[in-house]
Design a protein around this motif. Structure first.
Motif, PDB file in Angstrom:
ATOM      1  N   ASP A 112       0.831  -1.209   0.000  1.00 36.96           N
ATOM      2  CA  ASP A 112       0.000   0.000   0.000  1.00 36.96           C
ATOM      3  C   ASP A 112       0.868   1.262   0.000  1.00 36.96           C
ATOM      4  O   ASP A 112       0.581   2.231  -0.704  1.00 36.96           O
ATOM      5  CB  ASP A 112      -0.937   0.017   1.208  1.00 36.96           C
ATOM      6  N   LEU A 113       1.936   1.233   0.824  1.00 31.78           N
ATOM      7  CA  LEU A 113       2.853   2.373   0.886  1.00 31.78           C
ATOM      8  C   LEU A 113       3.544   2.573  -0.452  1.00 31.78           C
ATOM      9  O   LEU A 113       3.700   3.697  -0.931  1.00 31.78           O
ATOM     10  CB  LEU A 113       3.895   2.147   1.990  1.00 31.78           C
ATOM     11  N   SER A 116       1.189   4.242  -2.840  1.00 34.32           N
ATOM     12  CA  SER A 116       0.948   5.655  -2.531  1.00 34.32           C
ATOM     13  C   SER A 116       2.113   6.544  -2.962  1.00 34.32           C
ATOM     14  O   SER A 116       1.954   7.751  -3.113  1.00 34.32           O
ATOM     15  CB  SER A 116       0.695   5.841  -1.027  1.00 34.32           C
ATOM     16  N   ASN A 133      -7.616   5.043  -0.350  1.00 35.40           N
ATOM     17  CA  ASN A 133      -6.611   4.028   0.002  1.00 35.40           C
ATOM     18  C   ASN A 133      -5.683   4.538   1.102  1.00 35.40           C
ATOM     19  O   ASN A 133      -5.305   3.784   2.009  1.00 35.40           O
ATOM     20  CB  ASN A 133      -5.797   3.640  -1.232  1.00 35.40           C
ATOM     21  N   GLU A 134      -5.310   5.828   1.024  1.00 30.53           N
ATOM     22  CA  GLU A 134      -4.459   6.408   2.059  1.00 30.53           C
ATOM     23  C   GLU A 134      -5.180   6.465   3.400  1.00 30.53           C
ATOM     24  O   GLU A 134      -4.592   6.195   4.453  1.00 30.53           O
ATOM     25  CB  GLU A 134      -4.026   7.819   1.657  1.00 30.53           C
ATOM     26  N   ARG A 137      -5.156   3.108   4.920  1.00 34.79           N
ATOM     27  CA  ARG A 137      -3.821   2.778   5.428  1.00 34.79           C
ATOM     28  C   ARG A 137      -3.542   3.510   6.736  1.00 34.79           C
ATOM     29  O   ARG A 137      -2.978   2.934   7.683  1.00 34.79           O
ATOM     30  CB  ARG A 137      -2.766   3.159   4.383  1.00 34.79           C
ATOM     31  N   GLN A 170      -0.747  14.262   1.052  1.00 33.55           N
ATOM     32  CA  GLN A 170       0.164  13.432   1.838  1.00 33.55           C
ATOM     33  C   GLN A 170       1.007  14.270   2.795  1.00 33.55           C
ATOM     34  O   GLN A 170       1.203  13.888   3.956  1.00 33.55           O
ATOM     35  CB  GLN A 170       1.084  12.637   0.908  1.00 33.55           C
TER      36      GLN A 170
END
Length: 254
Positions: A112-113, A116, A133-134, A137, A170
């Motif tokens: 996932d990281l 991103s 998605n972030e 997470r 982010q």
């Protein structure tokens, strides 16, 4: 005599007019030179900012690939070894199952990281999906309430806008998690009349005039990215009053 005086006055007026005209021309040339210098300076600064951002994006892509290819493969191999040990010795199965689950969770978190950080994946997905998605997470790794509200509209962002808006998101969320000590973050994205993104946290806030070096760098990155895609960004904060980021796309006629 009067005729000579009149001629003298006319000559003086002509000389004064020529002098004034000369001064005006000099001033115009000076102003033009200053404008050209400022334009060159602005163009250089924009090029420098673009280079810095592009370098950062390439670093993100490289790290993303390393996470996916190197660490991801090592975790896959580790999981394979654990499964092999469980087959060889069933007595260890129950204990190793917990370890296998942990490895699988770490592997998913790294994947996932990696996603991103990869701008190509951001472009391929819509901004809503990337931020969702972030949020998922963040909720997994932090004990924090994150609310995400999305309003669909006719506004369409270019690929570079998607990447920069997501990076601003982010950076802002990263500051919330690292410094704000927030327990709640509200994220709102609006695609109706004009693109808007708001991020509000209930953290400890900070004095915008005296930030830490790390915080200051984060704020600079946010503003530079917004400037490069011609977006307007405001970030307000007060001690013990949380932080509010507001990002909007300039109207098309501006």
């Amino acid at each position: 005599m009067l005729k000579e005086i009149a001629i003298g006055i006319v000559i003086c007026l002509l000389l004064i007019s020529l002098l004034i005209l000369f001064c005006v021309i000099l001033i115009k040339l000076y102003v033009k030179k200053i404008k050209e210098h400022n334009l060159k300076k602005l163009a250089f600064q924009e090029t420098l900012n673009k280079t810095i951002i592009e370098t950062q994006e390439q670093v993100f892509v490289n790290i993303s690939q390393d996470l996916h290819d190197d660490i991801g493969q090592q975790l896959t191999f580790l999981n394979f070894q654990l499964e092999k040990i469980k087959l060889d010795d069933e007595c260890l199965k129950e204990d190793l199952d917990k370890l296998t689950d942990s490895v699988a969770q770490i592997s998913k978190s790294i994947r996932d990281l990696s996603h991103s950080m990869n701008n190509q994946l951001i472009v391929q997905n819509d901004l809503q999906k990337a931020i969702e998605n972030e949020v998922i997470r963040i909720k997994k790794v932090k004990n924090i309430q994150v609310n995400f509200n999305y309003t669909k509209g006719e506004i369409v962002l270019s690929d570079i806008e998607k990447i920069f808006v997501f990076r601003i998101f982010q950076e802002t969320i990263g500051n919330c998690l690292k410094y704000a000590k927030a327990t709640k973050i509200d994220i709102t994205i609006d695609f109706l009349a004009n693109f808007k993104m708001e991020i509000i946290d209930n953290g400890i806030g900070f004095d915008t005039e005296s930030t830490t070096k790390a915080q200051s760098l984060g704020l600079i990155n946010i503003r530079k990215r917004a400037e490069m895609i011609k977006y307007s960004v405001s970030l307000t904060s007060e001690i013990n009053q949380g932080t509010h980021l507001f990002l909007t796309k300039f109207p098309q006629n501006e």
